[in-house]
Design an enzyme around this catalytic site. Structure first.
Site, short mmCIF file in Angstrom:
data_model
loop_
_atom_site.label_atom_id
_atom_site.label_comp_id
_atom_site.label_asym_id
_atom_site.label_seq_id
_atom_site.Cartn_x
_atom_site.Cartn_y
_atom_site.Cartn_z
N THR A 175 58.10 62.03 46.51
CA THR A 175 57.54 62.55 47.58
C THR A 175 57.92 62.40 49.01
O THR A 175 57.36 62.99 49.96
CB THR A 175 55.81 61.82 47.80
OG1 THR A 175 56.12 60.49 47.81
CG2 THR A 175 55.41 62.44 46.60
N ASN B 232 62.43 53.75 46.14
CA ASN B 232 61.97 54.29 44.92
C ASN B 232 60.57 54.59 44.65
O ASN B 232 59.92 55.14 43.54
CB ASN B 232 62.83 53.39 43.70
CG ASN B 232 64.30 53.81 43.92
OD1 ASN B 232 64.63 54.95 43.17
ND2 ASN B 232 65.07 52.90 44.50
N THR C 298 72.46 62.14 47.67
CA THR C 298 70.94 62.41 47.69
C THR C 298 70.35 61.25 48.65
O THR C 298 70.22 61.50 49.75
CB THR C 298 70.57 62.06 46.06
OG1 THR C 298 71.26 60.88 45.43
CG2 THR C 298 70.85 63.40 45.26
N THR D 195 74.85 58.11 36.31
CA THR D 195 74.21 57.85 37.72
C THR D 195 74.93 58.26 38.79
O THR D 195 74.67 57.72 40.06
CB THR D 195 73.44 56.70 37.81
OG1 THR D 195 74.56 55.59 37.73
CG2 THR D 195 72.47 56.39 36.59
N LYS E 8 79.24 60.82 45.07
CA LYS E 8 77.82 60.15 45.58
C LYS E 8 77.36 59.59 44.55
O LYS E 8 77.68 59.26 43.45
CB LYS E 8 76.80 61.60 45.83
CG LYS E 8 76.58 62.31 44.39
CD LYS E 8 75.53 61.85 43.44
CE LYS E 8 74.49 61.54 44.37
NZ LYS E 8 73.40 61.14 43.30
#
EC number: 2.3.1.35
Length: 399
Positions: A399, A394, A149, A186, A175
């Protein structure tokens, strides 16, 4: 034991692939890992009370004795998406089972990315079809890319060792960059091995290894809804382990621990916006539990992490974190080192060279040692510095 190439496809009988399905704009976002022989599976899942749909399905499927495949998408967490999300996760299982010709009960499913957004199912299912067609012995690197990510680099490793005249391999990919905090949360990690053992022994071993590795890292103190560590053991090396006393078991656990710690450190090192890895060693504690708790607490301290970023030898932030870790301590016994520079002795500050301390904090890997001088238990935790870029990343993640 020696390091080798190949990641999750280094062990015999494992194939992998990673493809771009269109969840992300251009990067790979769907991965499949497949064992040509059904493997014994074990897994540890997030402790977050809010669990994503794929986690709930994988928690059910891991109860099965055998696991043949893992399917993963990135770019969308499929978390807090209601019945629609559960249906989407089931469709991922169905499509993978159909493509590989295996029961859906033998598949683990995982998702990672933005929470609360409906999964673009058609894109994911098409990606699964592409990934299943692309499966190969060279596919580990692509799979490692496809599960990323905000990671800046893929994370993979493999090792091999000799036992009873045979070669056993252990490989893994992972990851994780943000939302990393101890207690199995997480991040995603998938480990493969061609050793063979019973499910109960594999599960117990994984839990012990996770407690020494993935549960000892922290980037930002946030626990995710989605994450898991899974290991598949297909036995194709011809080595079968039945008890913890065997030489093969001891060598395997050592290899599994090495792989897990390397992946865990890679996650901490790649923390969002991070410029350096922090290693906190707590030594001579009364108990392992106390050592782990204090080490994790210090690596989770935002004030300490910010001080490391600024190369500021503010050891007061370390002793403060030790104090609020919730464990009984005797301050008058504690020594603290920043790298090789001793800054606290028996709870009293020592004069030290600011330049030398700054040099220690400027290293790519910053080591802090906290000596409690009360017992013989030791623990290590890993984290990263807290930078301006962490906030930038963050502040606009969605967006």
């Amino acid at each position: 034991m020696k390091k080798i190439q190949g990641g999750v496809t280094a062990p015999e009988g494992f194939l992998a692939a990673g493809v771009h399905a269109g969840i992300k704009k251009s990067k790979k976002d769907v991965a499949v890992i497949f064992s040509e022989k059904p493997a014994v599976g074990a897994a540890v899942f997030t402790t977050n009370k809010v669990k994503a749909a794929p986690i709930l399905l994988s928690m059910e499927n891991i109860k099965d004795q055998l696991i043949s495949a893992i399917v993963v998408n990135s770019g969308n967490a499929n978390a807090c998406t209601g019945e629609e999300g559960m249906l989407a996760a089931r469709q991922m299982l169905d499509e993978t089972g159909k493509c590989l010709g295996i029961p859906i009960s033998q598949i683990l499913v995982a998702s990672t990315g933005v929470i609360g957004v409906p999964l673009p199912v058609n894109k994911v299912l098409n990606g699964i079809r592409m990934a299943c067609q692309a499966l190969s012995r060279e596919g580990s690197g692509a799979a490692a890319e496809a599960i990323m990510t905000t990671d800046t680099v893929p994370k993979e490793i493999a090792v091999e060792f000799e036992v009873y005249g045979k070669t056993v391999k252990v490989g893994g990919i992972a990851k994780g960059s943000g939302m990393i905090h101890p207690n199995m949360a997480t991040m995603l990690a998938f480990i493969t091995t061609d050793i063979g053992m019973e499910k109960e022994l594999l599960q117990e071993t994984l839990r012990e290894v996770v407690d020494e590795s993935f549960n000892m890292i922290s980037v930002d103190g946030d626990s995710s809804t989605n994450d898991m560590v899974a290991v598949l053991a297909n036995g194709l090396s011809g080595v079968w382990v039945e008890s913890k006393e065997e030489e093969a078991y001891l060598k395997f656990k050592n290899a599994l621990e090495y792989v897990a710690i390397c992946l865990a450190k890679a996650i901490a090192r790649d923390g969002e916006g991070a410029t350096r890895l922090i290693e906190v060693r707590v030594v001579n504690a009364e108990s392992l539990q106390k050592a782990r708790k204090i080490a994790r607490t210090v690596t989770s301290s935002n004030l300490f992490k910010a001080a490391v970023f600024g190369e500021d030898a503010n050891w007061g932030r370390i002793i403060t974190a030790v104090g609020y870790a919730g464990e009984e301590i005797t301050v008058e016994k504690i020594d603290i080192y920043l790298g090789k520079v001793k800054v606290l002795q028996k709870g009293v500050p020592l004069p030290f060279s600011e330049e030398e301390a700054k040099e220690e904090l400027a290293r790519e890997e910053v080591i802090v040692t906290i000596d409690l001088n009360e017992g013989d238990a030791n623990a290590v935790a890993w984290g990263c510095d807290l930078t301006y870029d962490y906030v930038k990343i963050n502040a606009s993640y969605r967006t």
